[in-house]
Design a protein around this motif. Structure first.
Motif, PDB file in Angstrom:
ATOM      1  N   GLN A  35      45.322   0.250 -38.520  1.00 42.57           N
ATOM      2  CA  GLN A  35      45.911  -0.876 -37.558  1.00 42.57           C
ATOM      3  C   GLN A  35      46.353  -1.829 -38.419  1.00 42.57           C
ATOM      4  OE1 GLN A  35      42.688  -1.758 -34.981  1.00 42.57           O
ATOM      5  NE2 GLN A  35      43.181  -0.096 -33.868  1.00 42.57           N
ATOM      6  N   THR A  36      45.642  -2.296 -39.446  1.00 43.18           N
ATOM      7  CA  THR A  36      46.126  -3.380 -40.493  1.00 43.18           C
ATOM      8  C   THR A  36      47.287  -2.887 -41.171  1.00 43.18           C
ATOM      9  OG1 THR A  36      43.937  -3.953 -41.109  1.00 43.18           O
ATOM     10  CG2 THR A  36      45.159  -4.436 -42.652  1.00 43.18           C
ATOM     11  N   LEU A  37      47.411  -1.771 -41.924  1.00 41.43           N
ATOM     12  CA  LEU A  37      48.540  -1.363 -42.663  1.00 41.43           C
ATOM     13  C   LEU A  37      49.938  -1.511 -41.817  1.00 41.43           C
ATOM     14  CD1 LEU A  37      47.553   1.561 -44.983  1.00 41.43           C
ATOM     15  CD2 LEU A  37      47.665  -0.862 -45.331  1.00 41.43           C
ATOM     16  N   ARG A  38      49.762  -1.007 -40.321  1.00 36.21           N
ATOM     17  CA  ARG A  38      50.946  -1.055 -39.659  1.00 36.21           C
ATOM     18  C   ARG A  38      51.430  -2.557 -39.278  1.00 36.21           C
ATOM     19  NH1 ARG A  38      52.039   4.062 -37.859  1.00 36.21           N
ATOM     20  NH2 ARG A  38      50.317   5.442 -37.641  1.00 36.21           N
ATOM     21  N   GLN A  39      50.577  -3.379 -39.684  1.00 41.32           N
ATOM     22  CA  GLN A  39      51.346  -4.663 -39.213  1.00 41.32           C
ATOM     23  C   GLN A  39      52.335  -4.936 -40.619  1.00 41.32           C
ATOM     24  OE1 GLN A  39      48.338  -7.831 -38.122  1.00 41.32           O
ATOM     25  NE2 GLN A  39      46.962  -5.956 -37.982  1.00 41.32           N
TER      26      GLN A  39
ATOM     27  N   ALA B  47      46.955   3.914 -55.987  1.00 43.80           N
ATOM     28  CA  ALA B  47      45.559   3.978 -55.450  1.00 43.80           C
ATOM     29  C   ALA B  47      44.844   2.490 -55.387  1.00 43.80           C
ATOM     30  CB  ALA B  47      44.788   4.920 -56.324  1.00 43.80           C
ATOM     31  N   ILE B  48      44.364   2.478 -54.328  1.00 42.52           N
ATOM     32  CA  ILE B  48      43.576   1.094 -54.284  1.00 42.52           C
ATOM     33  C   ILE B  48      42.145   1.479 -53.624  1.00 42.52           C
ATOM     34  CG2 ILE B  48      43.246  -0.948 -52.712  1.00 42.52           C
ATOM     35  CD1 ILE B  48      46.098  -1.103 -52.428  1.00 42.52           C
ATOM     36  N   MET B  49      41.174   1.231 -54.252  1.00 42.57           N
ATOM     37  CA  MET B  49      39.832   1.339 -54.043  1.00 42.57           C
ATOM     38  C   MET B  49      39.398   0.208 -52.950  1.00 42.57           C
ATOM     39  SD  MET B  49      38.641   3.942 -55.809  1.00 42.57           S
ATOM     40  CE  MET B  49      37.000   3.886 -55.148  1.00 42.57           C
ATOM     41  N   LEU B  50      38.831   1.065 -51.615  1.00 45.72           N
ATOM     42  CA  LEU B  50      38.430  -0.082 -50.708  1.00 45.72           C
ATOM     43  C   LEU B  50      36.920   0.237 -50.425  1.00 45.72           C
ATOM     44  CD1 LEU B  50      38.786  -2.109 -48.558  1.00 45.72           C
ATOM     45  CD2 LEU B  50      39.985  -0.237 -47.053  1.00 45.72           C
ATOM     46  N   THR B  51      35.937  -0.571 -50.606  1.00 46.53           N
ATOM     47  CA  THR B  51      34.592   0.011 -50.897  1.00 46.53           C
ATOM     48  C   THR B  51      33.611  -1.209 -50.722  1.00 46.53           C
ATOM     49  OG1 THR B  51      33.009   1.171 -52.322  1.00 46.53           O
ATOM     50  CG2 THR B  51      34.635  -0.048 -53.341  1.00 46.53           C
TER      51      THR B  51
ATOM     52  N   VAL C 210      39.400  -3.832 -53.402  1.00 43.58           N
ATOM     53  CA  VAL C 210      39.299  -4.671 -52.155  1.00 43.58           C
ATOM     54  C   VAL C 210      37.879  -4.252 -51.774  1.00 43.58           C
ATOM     55  CG1 VAL C 210      39.870  -5.218 -50.105  1.00 43.58           C
ATOM     56  CG2 VAL C 210      41.665  -4.449 -51.754  1.00 43.58           C
ATOM     57  N   SER C 211      37.094  -5.093 -51.454  1.00 44.84           N
ATOM     58  CA  SER C 211      35.636  -5.038 -51.165  1.00 44.84           C
ATOM     59  C   SER C 211      35.387  -5.242 -49.697  1.00 44.84           C
ATOM     60  CB  SER C 211      34.915  -6.009 -52.019  1.00 44.84           C
ATOM     61  OG  SER C 211      34.874  -6.211 -53.224  1.00 44.84           O
ATOM     62  N   LYS C 212      34.589  -4.278 -49.024  1.00 42.04           N
ATOM     63  CA  LYS C 212      34.338  -4.194 -47.787  1.00 42.04           C
ATOM     64  C   LYS C 212      33.329  -5.319 -47.467  1.00 42.04           C
ATOM     65  CE  LYS C 212      35.102   0.587 -46.688  1.00 42.04           C
ATOM     66  NZ  LYS C 212      34.553   1.752 -46.357  1.00 42.04           N
TER      67      LYS C 212
ATOM     68  N   ASN D 259      44.455  -9.883 -43.769  1.00 33.88           N
ATOM     69  CA  ASN D 259      45.631 -10.241 -44.382  1.00 33.88           C
ATOM     70  C   ASN D 259      45.517 -10.104 -45.972  1.00 33.88           C
ATOM     71  OD1 ASN D 259      46.749 -11.456 -42.336  1.00 33.88           O
ATOM     72  ND2 ASN D 259      45.548 -13.387 -42.149  1.00 33.88           N
ATOM     73  N   GLU D 260      44.408 -10.147 -46.373  1.00 33.62           N
ATOM     74  CA  GLU D 260      44.212  -9.639 -47.909  1.00 33.62           C
ATOM     75  C   GLU D 260      44.432  -8.655 -48.285  1.00 33.62           C
ATOM     76  OE1 GLU D 260      40.786  -9.563 -51.559  1.00 33.62           O
ATOM     77  OE2 GLU D 260      40.371 -10.215 -49.534  1.00 33.62           O
ATOM     78  N   LEU D 261      44.160  -7.400 -47.384  1.00 35.71           N
ATOM     79  CA  LEU D 261      44.330  -5.979 -47.755  1.00 35.71           C
ATOM     80  C   LEU D 261      46.078  -5.758 -47.407  1.00 35.71           C
ATOM     81  CD1 LEU D 261      43.528  -3.161 -48.304  1.00 35.71           C
ATOM     82  CD2 LEU D 261      43.364  -2.790 -45.511  1.00 35.71           C
ATOM     83  N   MET D 262      46.601  -6.474 -46.600  1.00 39.69           N
ATOM     84  CA  MET D 262      48.054  -6.228 -46.656  1.00 39.69           C
ATOM     85  C   MET D 262      48.837  -6.838 -47.741  1.00 39.69           C
ATOM     86  SD  MET D 262      48.928  -7.074 -42.449  1.00 39.69           S
ATOM     87  CE  MET D 262      48.125  -8.633 -42.426  1.00 39.69           C
ATOM     88  N   ALA D 263      48.251  -8.234 -48.290  1.00 42.53           N
ATOM     89  CA  ALA D 263      48.872  -8.796 -49.366  1.00 42.53           C
ATOM     90  C   ALA D 263      48.714  -7.830 -50.766  1.00 42.53           C
ATOM     91  CB  ALA D 263      48.425  -9.903 -49.604  1.00 42.53           C
ATOM     92  N   ARG D 264      47.529  -6.922 -50.645  1.00 37.72           N
ATOM     93  CA  ARG D 264      47.228  -6.521 -51.894  1.00 37.72           C
ATOM     94  C   ARG D 264      48.049  -4.990 -51.999  1.00 37.72           C
ATOM     95  NH1 ARG D 264      43.100  -7.696 -55.256  1.00 37.72           N
ATOM     96  NH2 ARG D 264      42.023  -9.697 -54.602  1.00 37.72           N
ATOM     97  N   VAL D 265      48.193  -4.443 -50.736  1.00 39.46           N
ATOM     98  CA  VAL D 265      48.859  -3.124 -50.685  1.00 39.46           C
ATOM     99  C   VAL D 265      50.511  -3.542 -50.853  1.00 39.46           C
ATOM    100  CG1 VAL D 265      49.817  -1.670 -48.775  1.00 39.46           C
ATOM    101  CG2 VAL D 265      47.217  -2.114 -48.978  1.00 39.46           C
ATOM    102  N   SER D 266      50.754  -4.896 -50.351  1.00 40.83           N
ATOM    103  CA  SER D 266      52.382  -4.849 -50.656  1.00 40.83           C
ATOM    104  C   SER D 266      52.616  -5.228 -52.180  1.00 40.83           C
ATOM    105  CB  SER D 266      52.756  -6.076 -49.779  1.00 40.83           C
ATOM    106  OG  SER D 266      52.669  -5.674 -48.493  1.00 40.83           O
TER     107      SER D 266
END
Length: 239
Positions: A18-22, A82-86, A106-108, A113-120
């Motif tokens: 859902q986050t990535l689709r934004q 690749a992004i580690m999300l853990t 990226v830490s859980k 908003n942070e994840l979207m910025a880092r992915v971009s």
């Protein structure tokens, strides 16, 4: 944009999806998100499919995200971003993942908003996401104009349909990278078009001829049996 998300918690998979689709994307690069709860299932797909980005949980009951990350760097000629999300967030964990080839960490629990910025940011670094500004790119004697969706050679226009342009642009944006048939079909055709004919093979044939993708012009468009295609730059006789 073809993204694989790996996490053994279904709720977390849905939240990442859902986050990535934004995140807004341009042109044909719609989000194509593939979710995996088992590392073995993702590894199986990595052996036969193409992804632009991997988002990997570290701790899974079978193959860890870190082991999968290392596998892509050791066995793939052009591994995906690749992004580690853990939930593992010690300094030693972060250093270990980055040294293994992760583009970001990226830490859980993550902040959307942070994840979207880092992915971009990661996609921009890999040339997979562009700003809205007009962009003209040159490959040897071919000039691609993304605003007009046109290709010229020595200022002479080459007649391409919009789909032919986008397919050619994708091939040149991924020089040297094998692209699976599934990846290309998913980006450029609807399911109804796929089952009614073999449009990809026809378009590849046309692009070879129209763009002159031959060794004497510095290109080689290879068919990878049972997988897909790879466009390569090769030395010409005059070089």
């Amino acid at each position: 944009m073809r993204v694989a998300i790996l996490d053994d918690e279904p709720a977390e998979l849905r939240r990442v999806e859902q986050t990535l689709r934004q995140i807004p994307v341009t042109g044909e690069q719609a989000w194509m998100l593939h979710c995996f709860e088992r590392g073995e299932d993702l590894l199986r797909q990595l052996r036969r499919e193409t992804f632009d980005l991997l988002i990997l949980d570290w701790q899974l009951p079978d193959i860890s995200g870190l082991a999968l990350l290392r596998w892509t760097r050791e066995h793939m000629d052009v591994p995906p971003a690749a992004i580690m999300l853990t939930s593992r967030d010690t300094e030693s964990d972060i250093v270990q993942a980055l040294n293994a080839g992760a583009d970001d960490y990226v830490s859980k629990p993550f902040r959307p908003n942070e994840l979207m910025a880092r992915v971009s940011a990661v996609l921009r670094r890999h040339g997979l996401q562009r700003a809205a500004a007009t962009e003209i790119l040159t490959f040897n004697d071919l000039e691609f104009d993304d605003a007009e969706l046109t290709v010229t050679r020595a200022a002479t226009p080459i007649s391409l349909t919009e789909r032919e342009y986008r397919l050619a642009r994708c091939l040149f944006a991924n020089l040297g990278r094998p692209l699976s048939r599934e990846y290309l079909y998913e980006r450029f055709w609807t399911h109804e078009e796929i089952v009614s004919s073999r449009p990809l093979d026809t378009h590849i044939y046309r692009l070879r001829n129209k763009l002159g993708l031959t060794a004497d012009r510095g290109w080689q468009l290879l068919t990878i049996y049972g997988y897909g295609y790879r466009l390569e730059s090769v030395a010409t006789a005059s070089e």
